[in-house]
Design a protein around this motif. Structure first.
Motif, mmCIF file in Angstrom:
data_model
loop_
_atom_site.group_PDB
_atom_site.id
_atom_site.type_symbol
_atom_site.label_atom_id
_atom_site.label_comp_id
_atom_site.label_asym_id
_atom_site.label_seq_id
_atom_site.Cartn_x
_atom_site.Cartn_y
_atom_site.Cartn_z
ATOM 1 N N LEU A 241 0.807 -1.212 0.000
ATOM 2 C CA LEU A 241 0.000 0.000 0.000
ATOM 3 C C LEU A 241 0.847 1.271 0.000
ATOM 4 C CD1 LEU A 241 -2.865 -1.045 2.421
ATOM 5 C CD2 LEU A 241 -3.129 -0.472 0.034
ATOM 6 N N CYS B 168 3.815 2.163 1.762
ATOM 7 C CA CYS B 168 4.630 2.671 2.874
ATOM 8 C C CYS B 168 6.106 2.616 2.463
ATOM 9 C CB CYS B 168 4.429 1.816 4.120
ATOM 10 S SG CYS B 168 2.762 1.916 4.770
ATOM 11 N N VAL B 169 6.974 3.096 3.343
ATOM 12 C CA VAL B 169 8.404 3.092 3.049
ATOM 13 C C VAL B 169 9.070 1.956 3.819
ATOM 14 C CG1 VAL B 169 10.509 4.443 3.119
ATOM 15 C CG2 VAL B 169 8.331 5.553 2.663
ATOM 16 N N CYS C 52 4.306 -1.014 8.225
ATOM 17 C CA CYS C 52 2.852 -0.846 8.249
ATOM 18 C C CYS C 52 2.127 -2.162 8.503
ATOM 19 C CB CYS C 52 2.371 -0.229 6.946
ATOM 20 S SG CYS C 52 2.728 1.532 6.870
ATOM 21 N N HIS C 53 2.365 -3.135 7.634
ATOM 22 C CA HIS C 53 1.641 -4.388 7.778
ATOM 23 C C HIS C 53 2.569 -5.591 7.801
ATOM 24 C CE1 HIS C 53 -1.162 -1.472 5.888
ATOM 25 N NE2 HIS C 53 -1.872 -1.843 6.913
ATOM 26 N N MET D 265 -2.249 7.830 3.794
ATOM 27 C CA MET D 265 -3.024 8.392 2.709
ATOM 28 C C MET D 265 -3.431 9.812 3.034
ATOM 29 S SD MET D 265 -5.254 5.067 2.110
ATOM 30 C CE MET D 265 -4.261 3.635 2.363
ATOM 31 N N MET E 8 -7.865 4.332 -3.055
ATOM 32 C CA MET E 8 -7.011 3.323 -2.458
ATOM 33 C C MET E 8 -7.557 2.943 -1.079
ATOM 34 S SD MET E 8 -2.980 3.845 -2.184
ATOM 35 C CE MET E 8 -2.090 3.270 -0.785
ATOM 36 N N TYR F 95 -6.909 -2.513 6.017
ATOM 37 C CA TYR F 95 -5.505 -2.333 6.355
ATOM 38 C C TYR F 95 -5.236 -0.979 7.015
ATOM 39 C CZ TYR F 95 -4.274 -6.427 3.606
ATOM 40 O OH TYR F 95 -4.159 -7.696 3.143
ATOM 41 N N VAL F 96 -6.194 -0.080 6.932
ATOM 42 C CA VAL F 96 -5.975 1.272 7.437
ATOM 43 C C VAL F 96 -6.668 1.405 8.784
ATOM 44 C CG1 VAL F 96 -6.178 3.715 6.892
ATOM 45 C CG2 VAL F 96 -6.009 2.059 5.055
ATOM 46 N N ARG G 233 3.983 10.225 4.161
ATOM 47 C CA ARG G 233 4.672 9.472 3.118
ATOM 48 C C ARG G 233 5.190 8.149 3.660
ATOM 49 N NH1 ARG G 233 9.404 12.567 0.852
ATOM 50 N NH2 ARG G 233 7.814 14.126 0.514
ATOM 51 N N GLN G 234 5.707 8.205 4.879
ATOM 52 C CA GLN G 234 6.306 7.022 5.473
ATOM 53 C C GLN G 234 5.274 5.922 5.724
ATOM 54 O OE1 GLN G 234 9.651 7.009 6.167
ATOM 55 N NE2 GLN G 234 9.542 4.880 6.799
ATOM 56 N N PHE G 235 4.113 6.307 6.215
ATOM 57 C CA PHE G 235 3.115 5.314 6.625
ATOM 58 C C PHE G 235 1.873 5.355 5.754
ATOM 59 C CE2 PHE G 235 5.047 5.750 11.044
ATOM 60 C CZ PHE G 235 5.802 4.614 10.887
ATOM 61 N N LYS G 236 2.069 5.668 4.503
ATOM 62 C CA LYS G 236 0.968 5.835 3.565
ATOM 63 C C LYS G 236 -0.083 4.735 3.649
ATOM 64 C CE LYS G 236 0.479 6.876 -1.342
ATOM 65 N NZ LYS G 236 0.124 8.267 -1.222
ATOM 66 N N GLY G 237 0.369 3.499 3.759
ATOM 67 C CA GLY G 237 -0.556 2.375 3.646
ATOM 68 C C GLY G 237 -1.356 2.075 4.891
ATOM 69 N N ARG G 238 -0.998 2.671 6.018
ATOM 70 C CA ARG G 238 -1.708 2.278 7.231
ATOM 71 C C ARG G 238 -2.429 3.444 7.890
ATOM 72 N NH1 ARG G 238 0.457 -1.731 12.018
ATOM 73 N NH2 ARG G 238 -1.480 -1.708 13.198
ATOM 74 N N GLU H 203 16.686 25.899 3.266
ATOM 75 C CA GLU H 203 16.002 24.652 2.963
ATOM 76 C C GLU H 203 16.734 23.409 3.450
ATOM 77 O OE1 GLU H 203 13.592 23.050 -0.893
ATOM 78 O OE2 GLU H 203 14.010 25.159 -0.584
ATOM 79 N N GLU I 193 13.452 15.883 9.032
ATOM 80 C CA GLU I 193 13.697 14.461 8.867
ATOM 81 C C GLU I 193 13.973 13.806 10.217
ATOM 82 O OE1 GLU I 193 17.003 12.484 6.303
ATOM 83 O OE2 GLU I 193 15.707 13.728 5.045
ATOM 84 N N MET J 6 5.236 3.236 15.616
ATOM 85 C CA MET J 6 5.502 1.805 15.536
ATOM 86 C C MET J 6 5.342 1.149 16.903
ATOM 87 S SD MET J 6 8.469 2.150 12.743
ATOM 88 C CE MET J 6 9.345 0.632 12.859
ATOM 89 N N TRP K 45 1.699 0.681 17.605
ATOM 90 C CA TRP K 45 1.132 -0.431 16.831
ATOM 91 C C TRP K 45 1.550 -1.763 17.428
ATOM 92 C CZ3 TRP K 45 2.602 1.967 11.474
ATOM 93 C CH2 TRP K 45 1.619 2.899 11.122
ATOM 94 N N GLN K 46 2.826 -1.807 17.859
ATOM 95 C CA GLN K 46 3.351 -3.053 18.389
ATOM 96 C C GLN K 46 2.632 -3.445 19.681
ATOM 97 O OE1 GLN K 46 7.609 -2.858 17.660
ATOM 98 N NE2 GLN K 46 6.715 -4.091 16.042
#
Lengths: 168, 154
Positions: A104, A106-107, A124-125, B1, B10, B17-18, B53-58, B128, B136, B147, B150-151
């Motif tokens: 999905l 993620c990095v 992420c997953h 997202m 998406m 998954y989100v 950007r890092q955790f886009k999918g979750r 910049e 960062e 993380m 989540w863990q």
């Protein structure tokens, strides 16, 4: 005025040829310009973006390489930073993998999950990839990590646009 | 997202998954602290970009909740609770508030979601390169927090 007289027929012929010529040129010029445009385009290899990574410093351990470039969307230019995981494989070939998880988006990170040493891990997953970017079966991702085409210039690494690989 | 139509497609396709929603909190004020409230808003806005950007999918990065700084604490809390209730009701398991406004720190215990409070850094005064490296670094530390959370839940 000269003695030479232009007849009506000649006058019409001249003007029609002249005007017709201009019109034909007006139509053909853009077509020719379009046809030769790809040739005139400056630096066709400009798609490769320089990175601060020295080729000689690349090891067999995947290293994170950040590189930024100016992205142009029509008139709007923005600075974009991308990342690649770069290492040398056993044949000494340079491999640059995209860090974007195929699940999905993620990095992924190298070697951060203690239970899975020497693999790419998606926080992420729990997606896993082998060192060469192959997805580990049983984890969410269904494809290999994308690869960047690589080039070398003055000892520095250049990266192209990341491409998906054929199905695993 | 992000909260954009492309990412929403998406999201709808991968909803199971989100499980994390992030709501940035932006203070707005026209009093003496106008510049401070701008700096807070700006900093959080910049920070959410690499985080997303890092955790886009979750995670889903919400467009943010702006509030007037002269509102009473009770009012602010009330609104935040409405937000998190809505998010929990919609199936998100983790709700994070991200802010620079220290008012929220005192309200943290009343919220069911997690509050992440970061003191704002005057990024506008930097060039910049320095800005990116500071951001960062901040984001890297934030990632650990997410993380960890989540863990703990697994």
């Amino acid at each position: 005025m000269s003695k030479h007289r232009v007849s009506r027929r000649q006058f019409l012929n001249y003007t029609l040829t002249g005007v017709g010529g201009f019109m034909a040129a007006g139509m053909l010029m853009p077509m020719v310009r379009f046809a030769v445009d790809p040739v005139l385009k400056a630096n066709a290899s400009g798609d490769f973006i320089p990175t601060p990574q020295k080729i000689s410093e690349i090891t067999e351990e995947p290293t994170r390489v950040d590189f930024s470039f100016e992205q142009q969307d029509a008139w709007y230019t923005s600075e974009v930073t991308n990342t690649a995981w770069v290492y040398k494989d056993e044949n000494g070939e340079i491999v640059a993998l995209s860090p974007v998880c195929k699940h999905l988006g993620c990095v992924v990170d190298w070697n951060t999950d203690k239970a899975n040493q020497n693999r790419f891990y998606c926080p992420c997953h729990g997606g896993l990839y082998e060192k060469d970017g192959t997805n580990v079966p049983g984890t969410p991702p269904i494809a290999k990590l994308d690869v960047y085409p690589t080039q070398e210039k003055d000892g520095f690494l250049l990266l192209g646009k990341a491409k998906p690989r054929e199905e695993a | 997202m992000k909260w954009v139509s492309q990412d929403m497609d998406m999201f709808l396709g991968a909803r199971e998954y989100v499980d994390t929603a992030v709501l940035p909190l932006f203070p707005v004020s026209f009093g003496n602290d106008i510049k401070q409230s701008v700096a807070m808003t700006e900093f959080i806005q910049l920070l959410t970009i690499p985080l997303e950007r890092q955790f886009k999918g979750r995670m889903i990065m919400l467009p943010g909740h702006s509030y007037l700084k002269n509102k009473s604490k009770d009012k602010l809390l009330e609104e935040a609770i409405v937000w998190e209730q809505e998010l929990f009701d919609n199936g998100f398991k983790h709700v994070f508030f991200v802010t620079s406004d220290s008012v929220w720190k005192t309200l943290e215990d009343e919220l069911k979601g997690d509050l992440i409070w970061l003191p704002s850094i005057p990024l506008a005064a930097m060039d910049e390169g320095a800005r990116n490296s500071i951001l960062e670094d901040q984001v890297k530390q934030l990632l650990q927090l997410f993380m960890q959370k989540w863990q703990d839940d697994v």
